[in-house]
Design a protein around this motif. Structure first.
Motif, PDB file in Angstrom:
ATOM      1  N   VAL A  16       0.865  -1.181   0.000  1.00 34.46           N
ATOM      2  CA  VAL A  16       0.000   0.000   0.000  1.00 34.46           C
ATOM      3  C   VAL A  16       0.899   1.227   0.000  1.00 34.46           C
ATOM      4  CG1 VAL A  16      -1.730   1.351   1.236  1.00 34.46           C
ATOM      5  CG2 VAL A  16      -1.879  -1.152   1.222  1.00 34.46           C
ATOM      6  N   GLU A  17       0.666   2.090  -0.958  1.00 33.53           N
ATOM      7  CA  GLU A  17       1.379   3.369  -1.045  1.00 33.53           C
ATOM      8  C   GLU A  17       0.342   4.475  -0.944  1.00 33.53           C
ATOM      9  OE1 GLU A  17       4.872   5.579  -1.352  1.00 33.53           O
ATOM     10  OE2 GLU A  17       4.786   3.394  -1.468  1.00 33.53           O
ATOM     11  N   HIS A  18       0.636   5.487  -0.137  1.00 36.67           N
ATOM     12  CA  HIS A  18      -0.249   6.639  -0.050  1.00 36.67           C
ATOM     13  C   HIS A  18       0.179   7.668  -1.085  1.00 36.67           C
ATOM     14  CE1 HIS A  18      -0.903   5.181   4.244  1.00 36.67           C
ATOM     15  NE2 HIS A  18      -2.028   4.974   3.585  1.00 36.67           N
ATOM     16  N   VAL A  19      -0.776   8.151  -1.848  1.00 37.51           N
ATOM     17  CA  VAL A  19      -0.530   9.203  -2.831  1.00 37.51           C
ATOM     18  C   VAL A  19      -1.492  10.348  -2.528  1.00 37.51           C
ATOM     19  CG1 VAL A  19       0.345   7.631  -4.614  1.00 37.51           C
ATOM     20  CG2 VAL A  19      -2.091   8.159  -4.531  1.00 37.51           C
ATOM     21  N   THR A  20      -1.156  11.517  -3.034  1.00 39.26           N
ATOM     22  CA  THR A  20      -1.962  12.700  -2.743  1.00 39.26           C
ATOM     23  C   THR A  20      -2.778  13.129  -3.953  1.00 39.26           C
ATOM     24  OG1 THR A  20      -0.301  13.435  -1.156  1.00 39.26           O
ATOM     25  CG2 THR A  20      -1.852  15.095  -1.948  1.00 39.26           C
ATOM     26  N   TYR A  37      -6.907   8.404 -12.216  1.00 39.53           N
ATOM     27  CA  TYR A  37      -6.629   7.167 -11.494  1.00 39.53           C
ATOM     28  C   TYR A  37      -5.392   6.458 -12.046  1.00 39.53           C
ATOM     29  CZ  TYR A  37     -11.000   7.396  -8.864  1.00 39.53           C
ATOM     30  OH  TYR A  37     -12.007   7.770  -8.003  1.00 39.53           O
ATOM     31  N   ALA A  38      -5.233   6.444 -13.357  1.00 44.97           N
ATOM     32  CA  ALA A  38      -4.056   5.798 -13.957  1.00 44.97           C
ATOM     33  C   ALA A  38      -2.781   6.518 -13.526  1.00 44.97           C
ATOM     34  CB  ALA A  38      -4.176   5.772 -15.480  1.00 44.97           C
ATOM     35  N   VAL A  39      -2.830   7.835 -13.456  1.00 40.36           N
ATOM     36  CA  VAL A  39      -1.665   8.616 -13.025  1.00 40.36           C
ATOM     37  C   VAL A  39      -1.350   8.332 -11.559  1.00 40.36           C
ATOM     38  CG1 VAL A  39      -0.771  10.958 -12.668  1.00 40.36           C
ATOM     39  CG2 VAL A  39      -2.071  10.419 -14.734  1.00 40.36           C
ATOM     40  N   LEU A  40      -2.367   8.292 -10.726  1.00 43.37           N
ATOM     41  CA  LEU A  40      -2.142   8.018  -9.311  1.00 43.37           C
ATOM     42  C   LEU A  40      -1.607   6.608  -9.092  1.00 43.37           C
ATOM     43  CD1 LEU A  40      -5.167   9.820  -7.619  1.00 43.37           C
ATOM     44  CD2 LEU A  40      -2.785  10.585  -7.771  1.00 43.37           C
ATOM     45  N   LEU A  41      -2.060   5.657  -9.880  1.00 42.95           N
ATOM     46  CA  LEU A  41      -1.505   4.308  -9.774  1.00 42.95           C
ATOM     47  C   LEU A  41      -0.016   4.336 -10.123  1.00 42.95           C
ATOM     48  CD1 LEU A  41      -1.774   1.255  -9.318  1.00 42.95           C
ATOM     49  CD2 LEU A  41      -2.447   1.060 -11.725  1.00 42.95           C
ATOM     50  N   GLU A  42       0.329   5.042 -11.178  1.00 43.69           N
ATOM     51  CA  GLU A  42       1.740   5.176 -11.559  1.00 43.69           C
ATOM     52  C   GLU A  42       2.549   5.811 -10.425  1.00 43.69           C
ATOM     53  OE1 GLU A  42       4.684   4.225 -14.084  1.00 43.69           O
ATOM     54  OE2 GLU A  42       2.604   4.055 -14.746  1.00 43.69           O
ATOM     55  N   ARG A  43       1.979   6.814  -9.764  1.00 43.70           N
ATOM     56  CA  ARG A  43       2.663   7.471  -8.647  1.00 43.70           C
ATOM     57  C   ARG A  43       2.827   6.544  -7.440  1.00 43.70           C
ATOM     58  NH1 ARG A  43      -0.389  13.284  -8.940  1.00 43.70           N
ATOM     59  NH2 ARG A  43       0.591  13.976 -10.875  1.00 43.70           N
ATOM     60  N   ALA A  44       1.997   5.542  -7.341  1.00 43.23           N
ATOM     61  CA  ALA A  44       2.140   4.550  -6.271  1.00 43.23           C
ATOM     62  C   ALA A  44       3.181   3.496  -6.636  1.00 43.23           C
ATOM     63  CB  ALA A  44       0.794   3.886  -5.982  1.00 43.23           C
ATOM     64  N   LEU A  45       3.171   3.040  -7.884  1.00 45.36           N
ATOM     65  CA  LEU A  45       4.102   1.999  -8.313  1.00 45.36           C
ATOM     66  C   LEU A  45       5.548   2.501  -8.392  1.00 45.36           C
ATOM     67  CD1 LEU A  45       1.987   0.462 -11.225  1.00 45.36           C
ATOM     68  CD2 LEU A  45       2.464  -0.599  -9.003  1.00 45.36           C
ATOM     69  N   THR A  46       5.729   3.715  -8.867  1.00 41.04           N
ATOM     70  CA  THR A  46       7.072   4.240  -9.124  1.00 41.04           C
ATOM     71  C   THR A  46       7.977   4.229  -7.895  1.00 41.04           C
ATOM     72  OG1 THR A  46       6.310   5.521 -11.009  1.00 41.04           O
ATOM     73  CG2 THR A  46       8.352   6.255  -9.971  1.00 41.04           C
ATOM     74  N   PRO A  47       7.557   4.759  -6.741  1.00 35.59           N
ATOM     75  CA  PRO A  47       8.473   4.734  -5.603  1.00 35.59           C
ATOM     76  C   PRO A  47       8.774   3.320  -5.099  1.00 35.59           C
ATOM     77  CG  PRO A  47       6.361   5.693  -4.959  1.00 35.59           C
ATOM     78  CD  PRO A  47       6.334   5.507  -6.440  1.00 35.59           C
ATOM     79  N   TYR A  48       7.800   2.423  -5.222  1.00 39.54           N
ATOM     80  CA  TYR A  48       8.039   1.046  -4.772  1.00 39.54           C
ATOM     81  C   TYR A  48       9.216   0.435  -5.542  1.00 39.54           C
ATOM     82  CZ  TYR A  48       7.323  -3.716  -3.270  1.00 39.54           C
ATOM     83  OH  TYR A  48       7.517  -4.959  -2.720  1.00 39.54           O
ATOM     84  N   TRP A  49       9.161   0.543  -6.866  1.00 35.59           N
ATOM     85  CA  TRP A  49      10.229  -0.019  -7.689  1.00 35.59           C
ATOM     86  C   TRP A  49      11.527   0.773  -7.551  1.00 35.59           C
ATOM     87  CZ3 TRP A  49      10.417  -4.564 -10.371  1.00 35.59           C
ATOM     88  CH2 TRP A  49       9.224  -5.290 -10.431  1.00 35.59           C
ATOM     89  N   ALA A  50      11.427   2.096  -7.452  1.00 27.25           N
ATOM     90  CA  ALA A  50      12.629   2.938  -7.332  1.00 27.25           C
ATOM     91  C   ALA A  50      13.406   2.608  -6.060  1.00 27.25           C
ATOM     92  CB  ALA A  50      12.246   4.409  -7.363  1.00 27.25           C
ATOM     93  N   GLU A  51      12.684   2.381  -4.959  1.00 26.42           N
ATOM     94  CA  GLU A  51      13.351   2.034  -3.700  1.00 26.42           C
ATOM     95  C   GLU A  51      14.056   0.688  -3.781  1.00 26.42           C
ATOM     96  OE1 GLU A  51      10.153   2.322  -0.898  1.00 26.42           O
ATOM     97  OE2 GLU A  51      10.182   4.527  -0.945  1.00 26.42           O
ATOM     98  N   VAL A  87      -4.775   9.253  -0.408  1.00 28.62           N
ATOM     99  CA  VAL A  87      -5.564   8.066  -0.723  1.00 28.62           C
ATOM    100  C   VAL A  87      -4.594   6.882  -0.732  1.00 28.62           C
ATOM    101  CG1 VAL A  87      -5.384   8.367  -3.223  1.00 28.62           C
ATOM    102  CG2 VAL A  87      -7.286   7.077  -2.297  1.00 28.62           C
ATOM    103  N   GLY A  88      -5.063   5.729  -0.277  1.00 28.84           N
ATOM    104  CA  GLY A  88      -4.235   4.537  -0.269  1.00 28.84           C
ATOM    105  C   GLY A  88      -4.400   3.756  -1.558  1.00 28.84           C
ATOM    106  N   VAL A  89      -3.287   3.343  -2.147  1.00 29.96           N
ATOM    107  CA  VAL A  89      -3.323   2.502  -3.339  1.00 29.96           C
ATOM    108  C   VAL A  89      -2.692   1.160  -2.965  1.00 29.96           C
ATOM    109  CG1 VAL A  89      -2.674   2.245  -5.752  1.00 29.96           C
ATOM    110  CG2 VAL A  89      -3.102   4.534  -4.823  1.00 29.96           C
ATOM    111  N   HIS A  90      -3.526   0.133  -2.883  1.00 27.85           N
ATOM    112  CA  HIS A  90      -3.050  -1.228  -2.604  1.00 27.85           C
ATOM    113  C   HIS A  90      -2.840  -1.903  -3.949  1.00 27.85           C
ATOM    114  CE1 HIS A  90      -3.998  -5.481  -0.850  1.00 27.85           C
ATOM    115  NE2 HIS A  90      -2.711  -5.317  -1.061  1.00 27.85           N
ATOM    116  N   PHE A  91      -1.620  -2.367  -4.206  1.00 25.44           N
ATOM    117  CA  PHE A  91      -1.340  -3.036  -5.477  1.00 25.44           C
ATOM    118  C   PHE A  91      -0.546  -4.311  -5.237  1.00 25.44           C
ATOM    119  CE2 PHE A  91       1.969   0.159  -4.831  1.00 25.44           C
ATOM    120  CZ  PHE A  91       3.146  -0.555  -5.054  1.00 25.44           C
ATOM    121  N   TRP A  92      -0.704  -5.239  -6.176  1.00 23.51           N
ATOM    122  CA  TRP A  92       0.001  -6.513  -6.130  1.00 23.51           C
ATOM    123  C   TRP A  92       0.067  -7.068  -7.548  1.00 23.51           C
ATOM    124  CZ3 TRP A  92      -4.853  -5.514  -4.357  1.00 23.51           C
ATOM    125  CH2 TRP A  92      -5.916  -6.192  -4.946  1.00 23.51           C
TER     126      TRP A  92
END
Length: 155
Positions: A16-20, A37-51, A87-92
């Protein structure tokens, strides 16, 4: 660096990543515009992979796996996101194949009580020279393993 604004909730699988949500993302009714929504999903995925070492930084790919294209995006809206704020974005990952992957996701209130939307996003890793599907690297497979939904968890 994570864009988290609060402690990350514990989930059985995925992340779960929180985005604004910002003011300029709202429509005339004060509701998050559907295209955002597609942009916010990208903003959630990007930091996960970058880290985890997979990013596009300084005009350069940190790994060949960053070069991929979205093949399909589906979304079902359940409740409107009204106003600005986190908003929380839960992804898997439901699937991680030779050259493709399929994410599943949910947009939820930060406390998890409200499900705003759910859907899937399929991507294909591409060879930059040929623009044809190319296999994921072992490094991407290692990161993807942290996001795969266990077979024992019902869909």
């Amino acid at each position: 660096m994570s864009h988290a604004i609060a402690d990350q909730p514990v989930v059985e699988f995925g992340h779960v990543e929180h985005v604004t949500v910002h003011f300029d993302e709202l429509d005339a009714m004060g509701i998050l515009h559907n295209a955002r929504y597609a942009v916010l999903l990208e903003r959630a995925l990007t930091p996960y992979w970058a880290e985890r070492g997979v990013s596009f930084t300084g005009g350069q790919l940190s790994a060949p796996d960053v070069f991929h294209a979205v093949r399909e995006f589906t979304i079902r809206y359940r409740a409107p996101i009204t106003g600005t704020g986190p908003v929380g974005v839960h992804f898997w990952l439901d699937h991680f194949g030779t050259s493709s992957a399929r994410y599943a996701f949910e947009f939820r209130s930060v406390d998890g009580a409200i499900r705003y939307a759910e859907g899937t996003r399929s991507i294909v890793r591409l060879d930059p020279a040929t623009m044809r599907p190319a296999p994921w690297t072992d490094a991407a497979r290692a990161v993807a393993a942290t996001l795969l939904r266990p077979a024992t968890v019902p869909a």
